[in-house]
Design a protein around this motif. Structure first.
Motif, PDB file in Angstrom:
ATOM      1  N   MET A 179       0.851  -1.213   0.000  1.00 34.65           N
ATOM      2  CA  MET A 179       0.000   0.000   0.000  1.00 34.65           C
ATOM      3  C   MET A 179       0.876   1.249   0.000  1.00 34.65           C
ATOM      4  O   MET A 179       1.920   1.279   0.652  1.00 34.65           O
ATOM      5  CB  MET A 179      -0.892  -0.005   1.252  1.00 34.65           C
ATOM      6  N   ASN A 180       0.452   2.267  -0.738  1.00 33.39           N
ATOM      7  CA  ASN A 180       1.178   3.528  -0.743  1.00 33.39           C
ATOM      8  C   ASN A 180       0.968   4.269   0.564  1.00 33.39           C
ATOM      9  O   ASN A 180       0.113   3.904   1.371  1.00 33.39           O
ATOM     10  CB  ASN A 180       0.718   4.390  -1.926  1.00 33.39           C
ATOM     11  N   LYS A 181       1.723   5.332   0.742  1.00 34.04           N
ATOM     12  CA  LYS A 181       1.726   6.093   1.996  1.00 34.04           C
ATOM     13  C   LYS A 181       0.315   6.561   2.380  1.00 34.04           C
ATOM     14  O   LYS A 181      -0.350   7.246   1.611  1.00 34.04           O
ATOM     15  CB  LYS A 181       2.638   7.309   1.803  1.00 34.04           C
ATOM     16  N   PRO A 182      -0.170   6.176   3.591  1.00 37.80           N
ATOM     17  CA  PRO A 182      -1.492   6.654   4.012  1.00 37.80           C
ATOM     18  C   PRO A 182      -1.436   8.083   4.549  1.00 37.80           C
ATOM     19  O   PRO A 182      -0.507   8.448   5.278  1.00 37.80           O
ATOM     20  CB  PRO A 182      -1.899   5.670   5.116  1.00 37.80           C
ATOM     21  N   ILE A 183      -2.411   8.884   4.169  1.00 34.46           N
ATOM     22  CA  ILE A 183      -2.556  10.255   4.683  1.00 34.46           C
ATOM     23  C   ILE A 183      -4.003  10.422   5.126  1.00 34.46           C
ATOM     24  O   ILE A 183      -4.928  10.124   4.369  1.00 34.46           O
ATOM     25  CB  ILE A 183      -2.206  11.310   3.611  1.00 34.46           C
ATOM     26  N   ILE A 184      -4.183  10.883   6.369  1.00 34.65           N
ATOM     27  CA  ILE A 184      -5.534  11.016   6.915  1.00 34.65           C
ATOM     28  C   ILE A 184      -5.989  12.468   6.879  1.00 34.65           C
ATOM     29  O   ILE A 184      -5.255  13.373   7.292  1.00 34.65           O
ATOM     30  CB  ILE A 184      -5.584  10.512   8.378  1.00 34.65           C
ATOM     31  N   PHE A 185      -7.223  12.668   6.404  1.00 32.34           N
ATOM     32  CA  PHE A 185      -7.885  13.976   6.454  1.00 32.34           C
ATOM     33  C   PHE A 185      -9.091  13.823   7.375  1.00 32.34           C
ATOM     34  O   PHE A 185     -10.042  13.116   7.038  1.00 32.34           O
ATOM     35  CB  PHE A 185      -8.315  14.401   5.046  1.00 32.34           C
ATOM     36  N   CYS A 186      -9.023  14.473   8.522  1.00 33.63           N
ATOM     37  CA  CYS A 186     -10.053  14.281   9.539  1.00 33.63           C
ATOM     38  C   CYS A 186     -10.827  15.573   9.781  1.00 33.63           C
ATOM     39  O   CYS A 186     -10.239  16.631  10.014  1.00 33.63           O
ATOM     40  CB  CYS A 186      -9.403  13.817  10.844  1.00 33.63           C
ATOM     41  N   GLN A 229       0.665  10.494   8.231  1.00 27.57           N
ATOM     42  CA  GLN A 229       0.422  11.942   8.222  1.00 27.57           C
ATOM     43  C   GLN A 229      -1.052  12.222   8.528  1.00 27.57           C
ATOM     44  O   GLN A 229      -1.930  11.604   7.936  1.00 27.57           O
ATOM     45  CB  GLN A 229       0.793  12.528   6.863  1.00 27.57           C
ATOM     46  N   LEU A 230      -1.290  13.159   9.445  1.00 27.48           N
ATOM     47  CA  LEU A 230      -2.655  13.507   9.845  1.00 27.48           C
ATOM     48  C   LEU A 230      -2.893  14.997   9.644  1.00 27.48           C
ATOM     49  O   LEU A 230      -2.125  15.829  10.136  1.00 27.48           O
ATOM     50  CB  LEU A 230      -2.863  13.144  11.326  1.00 27.48           C
ATOM     51  N   GLN A 283      -0.934  11.588  -6.373  1.00 26.06           N
ATOM     52  CA  GLN A 283      -1.915  10.650  -6.926  1.00 26.06           C
ATOM     53  C   GLN A 283      -1.823   9.268  -6.277  1.00 26.06           C
ATOM     54  O   GLN A 283      -2.812   8.581  -6.077  1.00 26.06           O
ATOM     55  CB  GLN A 283      -1.687  10.538  -8.441  1.00 26.06           C
ATOM     56  N   ASN A 284      -0.589   8.869  -5.926  1.00 27.94           N
ATOM     57  CA  ASN A 284      -0.379   7.508  -5.422  1.00 27.94           C
ATOM     58  C   ASN A 284      -0.599   7.356  -3.920  1.00 27.94           C
ATOM     59  O   ASN A 284      -0.582   6.236  -3.407  1.00 27.94           O
ATOM     60  CB  ASN A 284       1.038   7.029  -5.766  1.00 27.94           C
ATOM     61  N   ASP A 285      -0.756   8.454  -3.196  1.00 29.93           N
ATOM     62  CA  ASP A 285      -0.965   8.354  -1.743  1.00 29.93           C
ATOM     63  C   ASP A 285      -2.309   7.687  -1.446  1.00 29.93           C
ATOM     64  O   ASP A 285      -3.281   7.847  -2.190  1.00 29.93           O
ATOM     65  CB  ASP A 285      -0.947   9.745  -1.093  1.00 29.93           C
ATOM     66  N   ALA A 321     -11.601   9.722  -1.606  1.00 28.55           N
ATOM     67  CA  ALA A 321     -10.829   8.899  -0.666  1.00 28.55           C
ATOM     68  C   ALA A 321     -10.688   7.455  -1.139  1.00 28.55           C
ATOM     69  O   ALA A 321     -11.546   6.919  -1.838  1.00 28.55           O
ATOM     70  CB  ALA A 321     -11.506   8.925   0.696  1.00 28.55           C
ATOM     71  N   ASP A 322      -9.590   6.839  -0.704  1.00 33.69           N
ATOM     72  CA  ASP A 322      -9.420   5.391  -0.879  1.00 33.69           C
ATOM     73  C   ASP A 322     -10.123   4.645   0.255  1.00 33.69           C
ATOM     74  O   ASP A 322     -10.508   3.499   0.097  1.00 33.69           O
ATOM     75  CB  ASP A 322      -7.926   5.039  -0.874  1.00 33.69           C
ATOM     76  N   LYS A 323     -10.253   5.329   1.392  1.00 33.04           N
ATOM     77  CA  LYS A 323     -10.928   4.737   2.550  1.00 33.04           C
ATOM     78  C   LYS A 323     -11.724   5.829   3.251  1.00 33.04           C
ATOM     79  O   LYS A 323     -11.192   6.896   3.567  1.00 33.04           O
ATOM     80  CB  LYS A 323      -9.879   4.152   3.520  1.00 33.04           C
ATOM     81  N   VAL A 324     -13.020   5.574   3.499  1.00 29.98           N
ATOM     82  CA  VAL A 324     -13.880   6.523   4.214  1.00 29.98           C
ATOM     83  C   VAL A 324     -14.270   5.907   5.559  1.00 29.98           C
ATOM     84  O   VAL A 324     -14.723   4.756   5.620  1.00 29.98           O
ATOM     85  CB  VAL A 324     -15.160   6.851   3.406  1.00 29.98           C
ATOM     86  N   ILE A 325     -14.073   6.672   6.616  1.00 30.09           N
ATOM     87  CA  ILE A 325     -14.493   6.253   7.960  1.00 30.09           C
ATOM     88  C   ILE A 325     -15.525   7.290   8.407  1.00 30.09           C
ATOM     89  O   ILE A 325     -15.201   8.463   8.579  1.00 30.09           O
ATOM     90  CB  ILE A 325     -13.291   6.166   8.921  1.00 30.09           C
TER      91      ILE A 325
END
Length: 220
Positions: A1-8, A92-93, A159-161, A179-183
């Protein structure tokens, strides 16, 4: 998996309730509920709605409004541990908020570095409160978001994050689409279900940590 970055998101996500709505309910300027309903139904843009609501309040009430929020806003369970976990994992958050600096920044003080916070700003120099918009929409967004979360995602990621969006409301919907993942919780769950956006639900940030451990960190 590429580098995860969270947008909260902040209001209703990091805090248990929406602080803008809490301010309006407490200080109850005439006409605010109609404006809120127009925003939620997407009849008017978020930027226009928030500007209108705050313009109903006198700048002289700044101290009283700030004290009210700082004394009544509750940070959701597990947030402090969640922040520590992201640091430990090197994730990264960013906090991306339609909230306003005069309450977002003091509530996050000691938890999140100021340079990780993107929110709207305020001007109390005139008779009525004026909201300033340092993070408006880029050329790819025409929603007049105010604090434009999709624009910030485009600005802060490649693009790859692996982009993770955590949120609760209509203001998080456009970000969720990128998003690639939605919580999600609350209204955002309804919108994701309506539009067929895959998502996980959460109640506390302990839940968010479990989702990250299972779906993100183990696959990294």
């Amino acid at each position: 998996m590429n580098k995860p970055i969270i947008f909260c998101d902040f209001d209703g996500t990091i805090t248990n309730t929406d602080n803008i709505v809490a301010i309006m309910k407490k200080f109850a300027p005439s006409g605010w509920e109609e404006i809120k309903d127009q925003v939620l139904s997407q009849e008017i843009p978020i930027q226009e709605g928030v500007s209108k609501m705050f313009s109903l309040l006198p700048s002289a009430w700044r101290g009283e409004i700030t004290n009210y929020i700082l004394n009544h806003a509750e940070i959701r369970d597990g947030f402090k541990e969640f922040v520590a976990y992201t640091k430990e994992q090197g994730i990264q958050l960013y906090i991306v908020s339609g909230g306003i600096d005069f309450f977002v920044e003091p509530l996050l003080e000691g938890l999140i570095a100021k340079e990780q916070i993107y929110c709207n700003q305020s001007d109390f120099s005139n008779d009525r409160i004026k909201i300033l918009w340092p993070y408006t929409c880029d050329d790819e967004c025409t929603n007049e978001c105010g604090c434009c979360k999709p624009s910030l995602i485009r600005k802060l990621t490649n693009q790859n994050d692996y982009k993770i969006v955590i949120g609760d409301s209509i203001t998080d919907l456009q970000a969720a689409k990128l998003a690639d993942k939605v919580i999600a919780r609350d209204f955002l769950i309804e919108k994701c279900e309506e539009l067929g956006i895959e998502h996980s639900s959460f109640h506390s940030f302990f839940d968010v940590m479990e989702i990250l451990k299972k779906e993100v960190v183990t696959n990294a």
